[in-house]
Design an enzyme around this catalytic site. Structure first.
Site, PDB file in Angstrom:
ATOM      1  N   HIS A  16     104.136  -0.303  84.147  1.00 18.29           N
ATOM      2  CA  HIS A  16     104.317  -1.749  84.068  1.00 18.29           C
ATOM      3  C   HIS A  16     105.193  -2.244  85.212  1.00 18.29           C
ATOM      4  O   HIS A  16     106.380  -1.936  85.277  1.00 18.29           O
ATOM      5  CB  HIS A  16     104.968  -2.081  82.720  1.00 18.29           C
ATOM      6  CG  HIS A  16     105.066  -3.532  82.412  1.00 18.29           C
ATOM      7  ND1 HIS A  16     106.211  -4.104  81.922  1.00 18.29           N
ATOM      8  CD2 HIS A  16     104.158  -4.536  82.524  1.00 18.29           C
ATOM      9  CE1 HIS A  16     106.015  -5.393  81.723  1.00 18.29           C
ATOM     10  NE2 HIS A  16     104.784  -5.683  82.079  1.00 18.29           N
ATOM     11  N   HIS A  62     106.399 -10.883  89.319  1.00 24.51           N
ATOM     12  CA  HIS A  62     106.055 -11.346  87.977  1.00 24.51           C
ATOM     13  C   HIS A  62     106.402 -12.805  87.725  1.00 24.51           C
ATOM     14  O   HIS A  62     105.575 -13.597  87.273  1.00 24.51           O
ATOM     15  CB  HIS A  62     106.729 -10.478  86.911  1.00 24.51           C
ATOM     16  CG  HIS A  62     106.459 -10.937  85.516  1.00 24.51           C
ATOM     17  ND1 HIS A  62     107.262 -11.837  84.849  1.00 24.51           N
ATOM     18  CD2 HIS A  62     105.447 -10.641  84.667  1.00 24.51           C
ATOM     19  CE1 HIS A  62     106.771 -12.070  83.654  1.00 24.51           C
ATOM     20  NE2 HIS A  62     105.661 -11.359  83.506  1.00 24.51           N
TER      21      HIS A  62
END
Length: 256
Positions: A16, A62
Site C-alpha cells: 500500500h 495520495h
C-alpha cells in the site's frame, strides 16, 4: 482469460503506497524510496495514487494537498513538479508515474486515479506498460476516462470496480441473482474493497464465491493485522493490500 497483470501465484501482497520499513527515517509513502523498499522486500505488486502537478506531470501521491506529508497546505495541482521534487527530496524522493514504470520494470502497479484532471494523462502513461498495470478509482467515470485514454494509446490495463460498480455488486450478491452479479462485474478484473464499510459487511464467503464464479479476483484493503490476514486468506481472498508488506509475506510464506 486472466489479464497478464495477474501472475499465476496467489495470494497477492499489494504494498500500500509502497513500503516504509519500521526503521526507516524521514521516509514517507508513495516515494521513490518506498517503492524501492517494496521491491527490495520481494513484493511484486504496489498500490499507489495519481495526481497531476501544476505543470501537468502525473505525480504518485495520495493526498490532495501537502499538509499531512510536508506541513504545506497547497494542493498538489497548484505546485509545479520541480518544486514538489524539492519538497520531497528529504522525504524519500518524489516520483512521477512514468519514472516509476521505467525505474521498476518488474513491479506491477495498482493505480488509483485521485483527480479528474489526471485521468487522461494516467491512461496515456500506462499504455506502453498495460500488461503490468491495474487502473482503478473510487469514481467509475474517472476510471473509464483513464481506461479509454490507455486503449486509445494502444494499451489495455486491468481494472477494478469503482464505488458505483461495487455498490451494484453488493446489492446483486444480496439478491442472489446470477445475472445481476455478472452485470456488476462486466469488464472488471478485480474487486478491491474494505472488509466492512461501517456496519455493512462487504467481504463474506458468499461474496467471494460469487465474484470467483465470474472469474474475478477479490482484494481487501487495508489489512495490517496478521490474524486478519490469515482469516481473510482462509476465506479465499486473492490479495491483501497492506502497509506491512513484510508481515504479509511472512503470513503467506514468502514473497508474492
Amino acid at each position: 482469460m486472466m489479464h497478464p497483470y495477474f501472475d499465476p501465484e496467489r495470494p497477492r501482497v499489494l504494498a500500500h503506497r509502497g513500503f516504509v520499513p519500521p526503521d526507516a527515517e524521514n521516509i514517507v509513502e508513495n516515494t521513490f524510496a518506498a517503492f524501492a523498499a517494496a521491491h527490495a522486500a520481494g513484493v511484486r505488486y504496489v498500490e499507489s495514487d495519481c495526481h497531476l502537478s501544476a505543470d501537468g506531470a502525473v505525480i504518485l501521491f495520495h493526498d490532495t494537498d501537502l499538509t499531512r506529508v510536508a506541513g504545506d497546505p497547497r494542493r498538489i495541482s497548484d505546485v509545479p513538479r520541480r518544486e514538489l521534487e524539492k519538497i520531497m527530496a528529504e522525504r524519500g524522493g518524489l516520483i512521477t508515474l512514468p519514472q516509476a514504470l521505467e525505474a521498476f520494470p518488474t513491479l506491477r502497479f495498482n493505480l488509483d486515479v485521485k483527480a479528474d484532471d489526471a485521468a487522461t494523462a494516467v491512461g496515456e502513461a500506462v499504455a506502453p506498460h498495460a500488461d503490468r498495470v491495474l487502473v482503478t478509482s473510487f469514481s467509475d467515470r474517472r476510471r473509464m476516462l483513464a481506461l479509454r485514454a490507455a486503449r486509445a494509446a494502444g494499451g489495455d490495463p486491468a481494472t477494478s470496480a469503482g464505488t458505483v460498480r461495487t455498490i451494484a455488486l453488493v446489492v446483486a450478491v444480496a439478491s442472489g441473482v446470477p445475472w445481476l452479479i455478472r452485470r456488476a462485474l462486466r469488464g472488471i478484473d478485480a474487486v478491491q474493497v474494505p472488509e466492512r464499510r461501517g456496519p455493512l459487511r462487504i467481504v463474506s464467503p458468499r461474496m467471494i464465491r460469487a465474484v470467483h464464479r465470474s472469474g474475478v479476483e477479490v482484494h481487501v484493503w487495508t489489512v495490517n493485522d496478521a490474524d486478519d490476514m490469515k482469516r481473510l486468506l482462509a476465506a479465499g481472498v486473492d490479495g491483501l493490500v497492506t502497509d506491512h508488506a513484510d508481515r504479509a509475506q511472512l503470513v503467506i510464506g514468502g514473497p508474492r
